[in-house]
Write an enzyme that holds these catalytic residues in place. Structure first.
Site, mmCIF file in Angstrom:
data_model
loop_
_atom_site.group_PDB
_atom_site.id
_atom_site.type_symbol
_atom_site.label_atom_id
_atom_site.label_comp_id
_atom_site.label_asym_id
_atom_site.label_seq_id
_atom_site.Cartn_x
_atom_site.Cartn_y
_atom_site.Cartn_z
ATOM 1 N N CYS A 256 0.837 -1.207 0.000
ATOM 2 C CA CYS A 256 0.000 0.000 0.000
ATOM 3 C C CYS A 256 0.868 1.253 0.000
ATOM 4 O O CYS A 256 0.555 2.239 -0.678
ATOM 5 C CB CYS A 256 -0.911 0.025 1.226
ATOM 6 S SG CYS A 256 -1.991 -1.396 1.338
ATOM 7 N N ARG B 38 -7.849 -4.445 -3.131
ATOM 8 C CA ARG B 38 -7.395 -3.278 -3.904
ATOM 9 C C ARG B 38 -8.369 -3.061 -5.061
ATOM 10 O O ARG B 38 -8.192 -3.627 -6.147
ATOM 11 C CB ARG B 38 -5.975 -3.501 -4.431
ATOM 12 C CG ARG B 38 -4.966 -3.711 -3.338
ATOM 13 C CD ARG B 38 -3.561 -3.922 -3.845
ATOM 14 N NE ARG B 38 -2.775 -4.533 -2.794
ATOM 15 C CZ ARG B 38 -2.225 -3.854 -1.778
ATOM 16 N NH1 ARG B 38 -2.340 -2.546 -1.725
ATOM 17 N NH2 ARG B 38 -1.556 -4.473 -0.837
HETATM 18 C C1 BEZ Z 1 0.661 -4.644 1.873
HETATM 19 O O1 BEZ Z 1 1.877 -4.819 1.906
HETATM 20 O O2 BEZ Z 1 0.171 -3.572 1.522
HETATM 21 C C2 BEZ Z 1 -0.239 -5.780 2.223
HETATM 22 C C3 BEZ Z 1 0.161 -7.065 1.902
HETATM 23 C C4 BEZ Z 1 -0.662 -8.119 2.261
HETATM 24 C C5 BEZ Z 1 -1.864 -7.890 2.930
HETATM 25 C C6 BEZ Z 1 -2.255 -6.594 3.216
HETATM 26 C C7 BEZ Z 1 -1.438 -5.528 2.862
#
Ligand code: BEZ
EC number: 1.11.1.24
Length: 237
Positions: free
Chosen positions: A54, A137
């Site tokens: 993110c 997402r």
């Molecule tokens: C992230 O790195 O943004 C992420 C990865 C896995 C689950 C939720 C967020």
């Protein structure tokens, strides 16, 4: 005996009116889509603040914000986190995090707090098979009339492709402006698709007597559309 309650997940569809909502954001309160009349909006969700994928996405969105603005498109983010978490995360991004040479990026677009998940649920951003507590997402392209024109969903582990998000926006604006469609992998400057012939007469005319079009067959005609013409008509100066 245990009763299994089926959970109904609503997903807005292409062509639907974007669900309305009021929200608290890092840029103050917003009333959607009322506050965005006449503009394109990319409304996107992310799983959680202070997570690496993110963070890379927010740095990239912040870096590209002015490019989207030139295409009359505003960005709005959302996650199931509170306002203070959002503020702290955006401050950390600006002060400390570098990604692919982008650093000190200030996120000036609104980031919605949605701890109750009320907005995320309206937009089908909670997909329990992936996570019951984090939004996937999602990317919603909403046009100046408040209609959903495209949506893309990615799982939690997959960072978005921002070239594709920008390409899709410009392609839809090109279709609206020039009444054409855009073929596979289209980018401005590539030939565009002329709408299919709707009668035998038009089909014949297309194949025999049209300098403007290149027809592989009566149903598959392309025409040139200059990149500068597109960008001049679509992008703000
Ligand atoms: C992230 O790195 O943004 C992420 C990865 C896995 C689950 C939720 C967020």
């Amino acid at each position: 005996m245990e009763t299994i309650q089926e959970q109904v997940i609503t997903l807005p569809r292409i062509g639907d009116k974007a669900p309305i909502f009021k929200a608290v954001t890092t840029q103050g309160d917003i009333n959607f889509p009322e506050d965005y009349k006449g503009e394109w909006v990319i409304l996107f969700s992310h799983p959680a603040d202070f997570t690496p994928v993110c963070t890379s996405e927010f740095i990239t969105f912040a870096h590209l914000e002015s490019k989207f603005e030139k295409a009359n498109c505003k960005l709005i983010g959302l996650s199931i986190d509170g306002l203070y978490s959002h503020i702290a995360w955006l401050r950390t991004i600006k002060e400390k995090i570098e990604f692919k040479g982008m650093k000190n990026e200030e996120i000036k677009f609104p980031l919605i707090e949605d701890i109750t998940m009320s907005i995320a649920k309206k937009y089908g951003m909670i997909q329990p098979g992936e996570s019951k507590t984090q939004a996937v997402r999602a990317v919603f392209f909403i046009d100046p009339k408040g209609i959903i024109r495209a949506l893309i969903y990615y799982p939690l582990s997959l960072g978005r492709n921002f070239d594709e998000i920008y390409r899709a926006l410009i392609a839809m604006q090109t279709s609206d402006k020039f009444s054409v469609a855009t073929p596979a992998d289209w980018n401005p400057g590539d030939d565009v698709i002329f709408p299919p012939a709707g009668s035998c007469g038009v089909a014949e005319e297309r194949m025999t007597n049209n300098d403007e079009l290149t027809c592989e067959d009566w149903f598959f005609c392309t025409k040139k559309l200059d990149k500068d013409t597109i960008l001049r008509d679509i992008l703000k100066n």
